[in-house]
Write an enzyme that holds these catalytic residues in place. Structure first.
Site, PDB file in Angstrom:
ATOM      1  N   TYR A  28       0.836  -1.194   0.000  1.00  0.00           N
ATOM      2  CA  TYR A  28       0.000   0.000   0.000  1.00  0.00           C
ATOM      3  C   TYR A  28       0.884   1.263   0.000  1.00  0.00           C
ATOM      4  CZ  TYR A  28      -3.788  -3.275   0.889  1.00  0.00           C
ATOM      5  OH  TYR A  28      -4.673  -4.304   0.765  1.00  0.00           O
ATOM      6  N   ARG A  42      -6.100 -13.719  12.102  1.00  0.00           N
ATOM      7  CA  ARG A  42      -7.149 -14.714  11.854  1.00  0.00           C
ATOM      8  C   ARG A  42      -7.560 -15.481  13.111  1.00  0.00           C
ATOM      9  NH1 ARG A  42      -4.064 -17.197   6.813  1.00  0.00           N
ATOM     10  NH2 ARG A  42      -2.344 -16.469   8.125  1.00  0.00           N
ATOM     11  N   CYS A  76      -8.190 -21.669  14.427  1.00  0.00           N
ATOM     12  CA  CYS A  76      -8.244 -21.167  13.046  1.00  0.00           C
ATOM     13  C   CYS A  76      -7.432 -22.097  12.148  1.00  0.00           C
ATOM     14  CB  CYS A  76      -7.645 -19.753  13.019  1.00  0.00           C
ATOM     15  SG  CYS A  76      -7.241 -19.155  11.388  1.00  0.00           S
ATOM     16  N   CYS A 109      -7.629 -20.682   6.396  1.00  0.00           N
ATOM     17  CA  CYS A 109      -8.180 -20.949   5.057  1.00  0.00           C
ATOM     18  C   CYS A 109      -8.484 -19.665   4.302  1.00  0.00           C
ATOM     19  CB  CYS A 109      -9.453 -21.783   5.187  1.00  0.00           C
ATOM     20  SG  CYS A 109     -10.807 -20.876   6.011  1.00  0.00           S
ATOM     21  N   CYS A 130     -12.343 -15.757   5.753  1.00  0.00           N
ATOM     22  CA  CYS A 130     -12.818 -14.529   6.411  1.00  0.00           C
ATOM     23  C   CYS A 130     -12.699 -13.291   5.527  1.00  0.00           C
ATOM     24  CB  CYS A 130     -12.119 -14.337   7.753  1.00  0.00           C
ATOM     25  SG  CYS A 130     -10.406 -14.829   7.745  1.00  0.00           S
TER      26      CYS A 130
HETATM   27  C1  LIG Z   1      -9.738 -10.617   6.895  1.00  0.00           C
HETATM   28  C2  LIG Z   1      -8.373  -9.998   7.002  1.00  0.00           C
HETATM   29  C3  LIG Z   1      -8.236  -8.625   7.014  1.00  0.00           C
HETATM   30  C4  LIG Z   1      -6.973  -8.037   7.135  1.00  0.00           C
HETATM   31  N1  LIG Z   1      -6.886  -6.676   7.193  1.00  0.00           N
HETATM   32  C5  LIG Z   1      -5.674  -6.090   7.387  1.00  0.00           C
HETATM   33  C6  LIG Z   1      -5.573  -4.680   7.570  1.00  0.00           C
HETATM   34  O1  LIG Z   1      -6.566  -3.930   7.563  1.00  0.00           O
HETATM   35  N2  LIG Z   1      -4.334  -4.157   7.758  1.00  0.00           N
HETATM   36  C7  LIG Z   1      -3.217  -4.953   7.817  1.00  0.00           C
HETATM   37  O2  LIG Z   1      -2.120  -4.431   8.025  1.00  0.00           O
HETATM   38  N3  LIG Z   1      -3.284  -6.274   7.674  1.00  0.00           N
HETATM   39  C8  LIG Z   1      -4.480  -6.867   7.470  1.00  0.00           C
HETATM   40  N4  LIG Z   1      -4.563  -8.231   7.382  1.00  0.00           N
HETATM   41  C9  LIG Z   1      -3.325  -9.027   7.564  1.00  0.00           C
HETATM   42  C10 LIG Z   1      -3.176  -9.440   9.041  1.00  0.00           C
HETATM   43  O3  LIG Z   1      -3.107  -8.329   9.903  1.00  0.00           O
HETATM   44  C11 LIG Z   1      -1.929 -10.308   9.288  1.00  0.00           C
HETATM   45  O4  LIG Z   1      -0.774  -9.556   8.958  1.00  0.00           O
HETATM   46  C12 LIG Z   1      -1.928 -11.616   8.507  1.00  0.00           C
HETATM   47  O5  LIG Z   1      -3.233 -12.166   8.399  1.00  0.00           O
HETATM   48  C13 LIG Z   1      -1.040 -12.668   9.176  1.00  0.00           C
HETATM   49  O6  LIG Z   1      -1.407 -12.896  10.514  1.00  0.00           O
HETATM   50  P1  LIG Z   1      -2.289 -14.165  10.973  1.00  0.00           P
HETATM   51  O7  LIG Z   1      -1.592 -15.392  10.446  1.00  0.00           O
HETATM   52  O8  LIG Z   1      -2.302 -14.094  12.456  1.00  0.00           O
HETATM   53  O9  LIG Z   1      -3.625 -14.022  10.341  1.00  0.00           O
HETATM   54  C14 LIG Z   1      -5.810  -8.855   7.224  1.00  0.00           C
HETATM   55  C15 LIG Z   1      -5.956 -10.237   7.197  1.00  0.00           C
HETATM   56  C16 LIG Z   1      -7.208 -10.823   7.100  1.00  0.00           C
HETATM   57  C17 LIG Z   1      -7.318 -12.313   7.108  1.00  0.00           C
HETATM   58  S1  SF4 Z   2     -12.334 -18.318   7.897  1.00  0.00           S
HETATM   59 FE1  SF4 Z   2     -10.529 -19.647   7.969  1.00  0.00          FE
HETATM   60  S2  SF4 Z   2      -8.796 -18.208   8.192  1.00  0.00           S
HETATM   61 FE2  SF4 Z   2     -10.641 -17.068   8.690  1.00  0.00          FE
HETATM   62  S3  SF4 Z   2     -10.840 -17.249  10.932  1.00  0.00           S
HETATM   63 FE3  SF4 Z   2     -12.041 -18.923  10.032  1.00  0.00          FE
HETATM   64  S4  SF4 Z   2     -10.615 -20.642   9.973  1.00  0.00           S
HETATM   65 FE4  SF4 Z   2      -9.392 -18.816  10.264  1.00  0.00          FE
END
Ligand SMILES: Cc1cc2nc3c(=O)[nH]c(=O)nc-3n(C[C@H](O)[C@H](O)[C@H](O)COP(=O)(O)O)c2cc1C
Ligand code: SF4
Length: 373
Positions: free
Chosen positions: A172, A323, A345, A348, A351
């Protein structure tokens, strides 16, 4: 040895523990970028679940900075009311919340602009994800954007946020100025990484000027773009050091973008065991070594054992998850109560679809299972 359930502080902001809800676009913005009623509900519930610091989804700081449907805006004072309802819902539960601020740059979606507008980028480059060919920003427009970040930071403080986080990751706006792929400018804002840092340095100065020295200013920074011609770790570590000099209060280290190879996206798929977890923790550790500021690790963190290693080995000071909190908003309290099974979680990414519905993000898994019955 630092532990998850240990009180900490970022400046005067006291935090209950070292867990962070990483920024999550939560589908709680209406067509004008105002927070919907689902906003306070979702954020209040997260706070009740025990997470130390909640970072909101990315809030766009100018009308032509919106990237996706149901995104919350932070570019007009009419948006303060909704943002205040959101922060109040968190504070009532004794939680803490930071506003993530973004201009999506070449990833903006012109169909969502309130009035016709141009797609801005550091240089006239076609974005590999959106397909937008950007208009190179003039120096006047760069100043306008810097002022918009500062105004959004000030609005965030007025709305009761405990901190702000600049979105400097995932391809971004800020990341685009840092990246040699997006930024091919011949003026003082382009060239080597020292010059490409100039825009972010000026954003930092303007934001700090608005919020004062005591208010925590954080950043989510890509440690690696995983993209041909993009930012590489040597450069991101330089950026981290400059940010430390310029007074950043914590750096959350992410990497990649949705234009990266599927295995290198920020939200990687199918994290099945501890070996798959914390796929960016080594980048976080490099940043911590280089910059000597509090660092947050993010990316695939799922279990208390892995969290313990990250903290005790000094790879990061905080662990951020996204997530896992969508599926289990009360995950931290579950762990605190002694149930130490990893997050349920399954990574997948269903979300993303759920957030686009505009009724607040939720986990798709149970819905999908139910539909199959
Ligand atoms: C539904 C969704 C929305 C997200 N929105 C943002 C966001 O607004 N800003 C951001 O920096 N990262 C965003 N991310 C990325 C997450 O903050 C994070 O960096 C990434 O999912 C890895 O972490 P996790 O494995 O715990 O999900 C988003 C991820 C998901 C799945
Ligand atoms: S939809 Fe999938 S990635 Fe998102 S919270 Fe549920 S299990 Fe996790």
């Amino acid at each position: 040895m630092p532990e998850l359930f240990e009180k900490t502080a970022l400046k005067s902001l006291e935090l209950e523990n070292r867990s962070v809800r990483s920024a999550t676009w939560s589908g709680v913005g209406d067509a004008k970028g105002h927070v919907t009623d689902r906003g306070p509900e979702i954020y209040g519930d997260l706070a009740r679940g025990g997470v130390g610091l909640i970072i909101t989804g990315f809030q766009y700081v100018m009308p032509n900075g919106v990237g996706i449907v149901h995104q919350v805006g932070n570019y007009d004072d009419s948006q303060i009311d909704g943002l205040t309802r959101l922060t109040s819902a968190v504070h009532v539960e004794n939680g803490k919340v930071a506003a993530q601020l973004v201009h999506t740059g070449t990833k903006a979606n012109a169909k969502l602009f309130p009035e016709p507008g141009r797609i801005w980028g550091p240089s006239p480059v076609t974005d590999p994800l959106s397909g937008n060919l950007a208009d190179e920003m003039s120096s006047g427009e760069i100043t306008q954007l810097i002022e918009a970040y500062a105004a959004a930071a000030s609005r965030s403080k007025k709305a009761g946020f405990d901190a702000i986080q600049l979105h400097g990751a995932h391809g971004y706006g800020i990341n685009q100025f840092l990246s040699g792929f997006f930024n091919r400018r011949g003026d003082g804002y382009g060239g080597d990484i020292k010059r490409r840092y100039r825009f972010l340095g000026e954003v930092m100065e303007a934001v700090r000027g608005e919020v004062g020295n005591d208010f925590p200013v954080l950043i989510k920074l890509s440690g690696h773009d995983y993209h041909e011609g993009g930012l590489v770790p040597d450069e991101s570590l330089y950026v981290a050091r400059r940010l430390a000099d310029d007074g950043i209060d914590a750096i959350e280290v992410s990497a990649g973008s949705r234009a990266s190879n599927e295995n290198l996206m920020p939200s990687r798929l199918h994290i099945r065991n501890e070996e798959d977890e914390a796929y960016l923790a080594d980048l976080a550790a490099m940043c911590k070594q280089a910059a000597r500021v509090p660092v947050m690790a993010v990316g695939g963190i799922r279990s208390p054992g892995v969290i313990s290693s990250i903290l005790s080995e000094g790879k990061a000071d905080y662990v951020a998850m996204c997530r896992p909190f969508i599926r289990e908003p009360h995950l931290i309290n579950r762990w605190k109560s002694g149930d130490l099974a990893g997050a349920t979680c399954i990574s997948c990414n269903g979300c993303f679809e759920a957030a686009a519905e505009g009724n607040g993000v939720y986990c798709m898994v149970d819905k999908k299972l139910k539909n199959r019955q």
